[in-house]
Design a protein around this motif. Structure first.
Motif, PDB file in Angstrom:
ATOM      1  N   VAL A 196     -10.266 -33.214 -17.232  1.00 42.05           N
ATOM      2  CA  VAL A 196      -8.837 -33.565 -17.289  1.00 42.05           C
ATOM      3  C   VAL A 196      -7.983 -32.324 -17.032  1.00 42.05           C
ATOM      4  CG1 VAL A 196      -6.969 -34.481 -18.716  1.00 42.05           C
ATOM      5  CG2 VAL A 196      -9.244 -35.511 -18.830  1.00 42.05           C
ATOM      6  N   GLU A 197      -8.330 -31.209 -17.663  1.00 39.86           N
ATOM      7  CA  GLU A 197      -7.563 -29.967 -17.461  1.00 39.86           C
ATOM      8  C   GLU A 197      -7.568 -29.558 -15.992  1.00 39.86           C
ATOM      9  OE1 GLU A 197      -5.690 -28.557 -19.545  1.00 39.86           O
ATOM     10  OE2 GLU A 197      -6.482 -28.670 -21.591  1.00 39.86           O
ATOM     11  N   GLY A 198      -8.725 -29.634 -15.353  1.00 38.76           N
ATOM     12  CA  GLY A 198      -8.811 -29.290 -13.941  1.00 38.76           C
ATOM     13  C   GLY A 198      -7.987 -30.236 -13.082  1.00 38.76           C
ATOM     14  N   SER A 199      -7.976 -31.504 -13.443  1.00 34.78           N
ATOM     15  CA  SER A 199      -7.191 -32.489 -12.698  1.00 34.78           C
ATOM     16  C   SER A 199      -5.700 -32.243 -12.877  1.00 34.78           C
ATOM     17  CB  SER A 199      -7.557 -33.903 -13.168  1.00 34.78           C
ATOM     18  OG  SER A 199      -8.931 -34.186 -12.924  1.00 34.78           O
ATOM     19  N   LEU A 200      -5.304 -31.866 -14.069  1.00 32.88           N
ATOM     20  CA  LEU A 200      -3.888 -31.554 -14.317  1.00 32.88           C
ATOM     21  C   LEU A 200      -3.433 -30.367 -13.474  1.00 32.88           C
ATOM     22  CD1 LEU A 200      -3.706 -32.041 -18.194  1.00 32.88           C
ATOM     23  CD2 LEU A 200      -2.617 -33.463 -16.453  1.00 32.88           C
ATOM     24  N   LYS A 201      -4.331 -29.410 -13.273  1.00 36.47           N
ATOM     25  CA  LYS A 201      -3.989 -28.266 -12.422  1.00 36.47           C
ATOM     26  C   LYS A 201      -3.702 -28.732 -10.996  1.00 36.47           C
ATOM     27  CE  LYS A 201      -5.821 -23.896 -10.629  1.00 36.47           C
ATOM     28  NZ  LYS A 201      -7.017 -23.016 -10.543  1.00 36.47           N
ATOM     29  N   THR A 202      -4.524 -29.629 -10.471  1.00 35.96           N
ATOM     30  CA  THR A 202      -4.290 -30.160  -9.127  1.00 35.96           C
ATOM     31  C   THR A 202      -2.972 -30.919  -9.065  1.00 35.96           C
ATOM     32  OG1 THR A 202      -6.643 -30.310  -8.572  1.00 35.96           O
ATOM     33  CG2 THR A 202      -5.160 -31.817  -7.411  1.00 35.96           C
ATOM     34  N   ILE A 203      -2.681 -31.673 -10.089  1.00 35.20           N
ATOM     35  CA  ILE A 203      -1.416 -32.420 -10.127  1.00 35.20           C
ATOM     36  C   ILE A 203      -0.226 -31.464 -10.102  1.00 35.20           C
ATOM     37  CG2 ILE A 203       0.036 -33.886 -11.606  1.00 35.20           C
ATOM     38  CD1 ILE A 203      -2.556 -35.340 -12.434  1.00 35.20           C
ATOM     39  N   ARG A 204      -0.298 -30.398 -10.900  1.00 37.39           N
ATOM     40  CA  ARG A 204       0.794 -29.418 -10.917  1.00 37.39           C
ATOM     41  C   ARG A 204       0.962 -28.757  -9.549  1.00 37.39           C
ATOM     42  NH1 ARG A 204      -1.610 -28.198 -15.957  1.00 37.39           N
ATOM     43  NH2 ARG A 204      -2.673 -26.382 -15.055  1.00 37.39           N
ATOM     44  N   GLU A 205      -0.146 -28.385  -8.949  1.00 37.00           N
ATOM     45  CA  GLU A 205      -0.080 -27.734  -7.637  1.00 37.00           C
ATOM     46  C   GLU A 205       0.480 -28.680  -6.581  1.00 37.00           C
ATOM     47  OE1 GLU A 205      -3.906 -24.702  -8.306  1.00 37.00           O
ATOM     48  OE2 GLU A 205      -4.132 -26.563  -7.148  1.00 37.00           O
ATOM     49  N   SER A 206       0.099 -29.927  -6.633  1.00 35.33           N
ATOM     50  CA  SER A 206       0.600 -30.904  -5.660  1.00 35.33           C
ATOM     51  C   SER A 206       2.083 -31.168  -5.843  1.00 35.33           C
ATOM     52  CB  SER A 206      -0.186 -32.210  -5.790  1.00 35.33           C
ATOM     53  OG  SER A 206      -1.562 -32.008  -5.563  1.00 35.33           O
ATOM     54  N   ASN A 207       2.511 -31.163  -7.089  1.00 37.07           N
ATOM     55  CA  ASN A 207       3.920 -31.440  -7.370  1.00 37.07           C
ATOM     56  C   ASN A 207       4.848 -30.300  -6.943  1.00 37.07           C
ATOM     57  OD1 ASN A 207       3.576 -34.006  -8.323  1.00 37.07           O
ATOM     58  ND2 ASN A 207       3.518 -33.415 -10.491  1.00 37.07           N
ATOM     59  N   ALA A 208       4.271 -29.129  -6.684  1.00 41.43           N
ATOM     60  CA  ALA A 208       5.106 -28.006  -6.225  1.00 41.43           C
ATOM     61  C   ALA A 208       5.797 -28.345  -4.904  1.00 41.43           C
ATOM     62  CB  ALA A 208       4.267 -26.746  -6.071  1.00 41.43           C
ATOM     63  N   SER A 209       5.171 -29.204  -4.111  1.00 37.39           N
ATOM     64  CA  SER A 209       5.772 -29.566  -2.821  1.00 37.39           C
ATOM     65  C   SER A 209       6.059 -31.062  -2.676  1.00 37.39           C
ATOM     66  CB  SER A 209       4.836 -29.142  -1.675  1.00 37.39           C
ATOM     67  OG  SER A 209       3.567 -29.763  -1.809  1.00 37.39           O
TER      68      SER A 209
END
Length: 372
Positions: free
Chosen positions: A248-261
């Motif tokens: 879940v933590e790793g997935s949240l990181k991807t979500i945060r990175e994707s939301n940057a753009s």
């Protein structure tokens, strides 16, 4: 220095080690079958397998909740390696609580420190005891020991220089749980068919042919087994939540990175990062309370099973959401979101699998209703 300060420094060191030395290997571990032995050894030197083990036995004298946190931090970088951490720390958990002193004296300190790597082959016995499948290993008495035959199709974190802890049925007596070295006479190690991921977990097929088990390697004889399995099962199950939390933590990181753009369009997706993070925090808190109870030997089984099931469900949702947030990039084989999908599915199928958990939960709830 207080215990809380020591724990904080430990977790910082684990996180730093995982980011520096594990994260760059995650893709190769997942797909190329790289077994991260050097990393596991370094983690063992930090105490990464022995948080719940007393200091006098080679551990850190902390608690199971801290061990779950360590596994979660590893899983945030690599779910396969988090699984290996669970295998190793769970073998230490077995040895710590074994009613027989000889295997504790012989193995616990080295397993807790990662000097002797170890795999738990208890998947089949746990499923057998839940009424899901037949037992695969059988044993007959031979003096003060046993002779074992049978095969276990998938046991992870094992090899010629590793230890495995398994169980066998003893005719008309019950079950015996014992430790066996990978190079033991009568034990053959065979490769498994290729998996879709998690290839670096050193998962092998173990075949036993007239393998002699001496009494000094027996964790629990048949007359001790039922009480022993009751003592270790909550920790066995709760320890796996760290794998799910890490995914879940790793997935949240991807979500945060994707939301940057792409936050402007990602807001229309289900399972937003903030919602998943809040649910994760609540589940971690619940697991920590139960872990404290498991450490003391008083954890109620039903809530333990429910927390473990919730961890699987949350990992599946978070990994799916991360892929959708990443969009087309998340469909690339090299993208972390693809690996997280496979890791999340593994969390949901490794014993006790989600369907197994739901069966046991239903059995217990039905028994409670009938008793009311």
């Amino acid at each position: 220095m207080s215990q809380s300060e020591s724990t904080h420094l430990l977790l910082q060191a684990v996180t730093a080690l995982a980011r520096a030395e594990l994260a760059p290997l995650a893709g190769a571990i997942d797909q190329q079958g790289l077994y991260p032995e050097a990393f596991l050894r370094k983690l063992g030197e930090l105490g990464g397998f022995g948080a719940s083990i007393p200091r006098e036995s080679g551990g850190l004298g902390l608690g199971l909740a801290d061990q779950i946190d360590i596994t979660s931090r590893i899983g945030a970088e690599c779910g396969s390696t988090a699984f290996l951490v669970w295998c190793q720390s769970t073998c230490a958990w077995y040895l710590q609580h074994a009613p027989n002193e000889a295997p504790r004296t012989r193995y616990l300190r080295r397993v807790a420190r990662g000097e002797l790597l170890a795999g738990t082959g208890m998947s089949n016995p746990v499923k057998h005891l839940a009424g899901i499948e037949r037992i695969q290993l059988t044993a007959v008495r031979a003096g003060d020991g046993y002779v074992v035959n049978g095969a276990l199709p998938w046991v992870s974190n094992v090899g010629p220089d590793h230890l495995a802890i398994v169980a066998a049925a003893v005719a008309n007596e019950g079950y015996v749980m014992f430790a066996v070295h990978g190079s033991a006479t009568g034990l053959e190690l065979h490769a498994c068919p290729e998996f879709s991921g998690m290839e670096g977990t050193q998962t092998l097929n173990l075949r036993f042919k007239d393998l002699r088990v001496d009494a000094q390697d027996v964790l629990a004889h048949p007359h001790q087994f039922a009480r022993f399995i009751q003592r270790i099962k909550p920790g066995f199950v709760l320890g796996q939540t760290g794998m799910g939390f890490g995914v879940v933590e790793g997935s949240l990181k991807t979500i945060r990175e994707s939301n940057a753009s792409h936050a402007h369009v990602n807001i229309f997706l289900d399972d937003q990062g903030s919602e998943l993070a809040a649910e994760l925090a609540d589940l971690k808190a619940e697991a920590a309370v139960l872990a404290g109870q498991a450490q003391a030997g008083s954890a109620p089984v039903l809530p333990v099973l429910k927390v473990r099931a919730h961890a699987s469900e949350l990992a599946l949702r978070a990994a799916s959401s991360a892929t959708l947030h990443a969009g087309a990039k998340g469909y690339l084989m090299r993208h972390p979101a693809q690996r997280r999908q496979r890791e999340a599915v593994f969390v949901a199928i490794v014993t006790p699998a989600l369907k197994h958990l739901r069966k046991e939960i239903d059995d217990l709830e039905r028994t409670q209703r009938e008793a009311a």
